[in-house]
Design a protein around this motif. Structure first.
Motif, PDB file in Angstrom:
ATOM      1  N   ILE A  25       0.485  -3.671   4.687  1.00 16.88           N
ATOM      2  CA  ILE A  25      -0.595  -2.687   4.660  1.00 16.88           C
ATOM      3  C   ILE A  25      -1.813  -3.316   4.005  1.00 16.88           C
ATOM      4  O   ILE A  25      -1.717  -3.862   2.910  1.00 16.88           O
ATOM      5  N   VAL A  26      -2.937  -3.244   4.690  1.00 20.50           N
ATOM      6  CA  VAL A  26      -4.193  -3.772   4.169  1.00 20.50           C
ATOM      7  C   VAL A  26      -4.987  -2.612   3.591  1.00 20.50           C
ATOM      8  O   VAL A  26      -5.222  -1.615   4.267  1.00 20.50           O
ATOM      9  N   CYS A  90       1.090  -6.401  -4.776  1.00 21.01           N
ATOM     10  CA  CYS A  90      -0.363  -6.385  -4.660  1.00 21.01           C
ATOM     11  C   CYS A  90      -0.826  -7.828  -4.526  1.00 21.01           C
ATOM     12  O   CYS A  90      -0.439  -8.679  -5.326  1.00 21.01           O
ATOM     13  N   ILE A  91      -1.633  -8.086  -3.502  1.00 15.53           N
ATOM     14  CA  ILE A  91      -2.269  -9.390  -3.343  1.00 15.53           C
ATOM     15  C   ILE A  91      -3.757  -9.132  -3.457  1.00 15.53           C
ATOM     16  O   ILE A  91      -4.319  -8.403  -2.644  1.00 15.53           O
ATOM     17  N   ALA A 101      -3.046  -3.108  -9.128  1.00 18.07           N
ATOM     18  CA  ALA A 101      -2.265  -4.234  -9.657  1.00 18.07           C
ATOM     19  C   ALA A 101      -1.501  -3.818 -10.911  1.00 18.07           C
ATOM     20  O   ALA A 101      -0.374  -4.277 -11.134  1.00 18.07           O
ATOM     21  N   ARG A 102      -2.095  -2.958 -11.705  1.00 16.82           N
ATOM     22  CA  ARG A 102      -1.406  -2.472 -12.913  1.00 16.82           C
ATOM     23  C   ARG A 102      -0.143  -1.696 -12.560  1.00 16.82           C
ATOM     24  O   ARG A 102       0.803  -1.650 -13.341  1.00 16.82           O
ATOM     25  N   ASP A 103      -0.123  -1.072 -11.392  1.00 11.47           N
ATOM     26  CA  ASP A 103       1.011  -0.247 -10.966  1.00 11.47           C
ATOM     27  C   ASP A 103       2.093  -1.016 -10.216  1.00 11.47           C
ATOM     28  O   ASP A 103       3.192  -0.514 -10.050  1.00 11.47           O
ATOM     29  N   VAL A 107       2.543  -8.937  -8.568  1.00 11.93           N
ATOM     30  CA  VAL A 107       1.134  -9.124  -8.233  1.00 11.93           C
ATOM     31  C   VAL A 107       0.865 -10.602  -7.987  1.00 11.93           C
ATOM     32  O   VAL A 107       1.277 -11.456  -8.766  1.00 11.93           O
ATOM     33  N   CYS A 108       0.180 -10.872  -6.892  1.00  8.50           N
ATOM     34  CA  CYS A 108      -0.345 -12.207  -6.618  1.00  8.50           C
ATOM     35  C   CYS A 108      -1.854 -12.096  -6.784  1.00  8.50           C
ATOM     36  O   CYS A 108      -2.502 -11.274  -6.118  1.00  8.50           O
TER      37      CYS A 108
END
Length: 150
Positions: A25-26, A90-91, A101-103, A107-108
């Motif tokens: 998904i974007v 998250c990327i 990203a916190r959620d 994360v990348c």
């Protein structure tokens, strides 16, 4: 936007996600339509694209998002919550990716997002290309059949 050069490795990342049956998904802080144009060659492998919309019905253009909240025009956290994944990745590279990203458990990050996360003490996987992301996910078992991916 048709001449936009995408970050190297997108095709391989999408192929890995497709083979593992992981929805890709974007979520962009930019315009949905622009992202759709840029990503057209890969659209069959992208589950959904979310971003800003434009209402042309009035005397002036109105920019909006179905996902906006009091803090962001495109509240990426709301999009994440909508899909209710078992886990999420998250990327990202920008301030617009910080709240989501916190959620995310994984994360990348690169550029400014990496700086913000480092300052906050949030763990992340650094990357330059999407081939780096693909390799990191493979090393963590995300692409193995039956793995506990989203």
């Amino acid at each position: 936007v048709r001449g936009t050069v995408l970050r190297p490795g997108l095709e391989h990342l999408l192929a890995s996600a497709r083979q593992a049956d992981v929805p890709f998904i974007v979520v962009t802080g930019g315009f949905t339509r622009m992202a759709e144009i840029v990503l057209e060659p890969y659209r069959a492998d992208i589950h959904a694209i979310h971003g800003l919309e434009v209402d042309c019905s009035g005397p002036t253009l109105r920019v909006f998002s179905p996902w906006q909240d009091a803090h962001e025009l495109v509240a990426k956290r709301q999009v994440l919550a909508h899909y209710q994944p078992r886990t999420a990745l998250c990327i990202g590279d920008s301030i617009t990716d910080l709240r989501v990203a916190r959620d995310c458990p994984l994360v990348c990050a690169r550029d400014r997002l990496a700086q913000y996360l480092q300052e906050e003490g949030k763990a992340f996987i650094p990357f330059e290309t999407l081939d780096d992301v693909n390799a990191a996910l493979a090393a963590r078992g995300w692409w193995k059949e039956g793995a506990d991916a989203p």
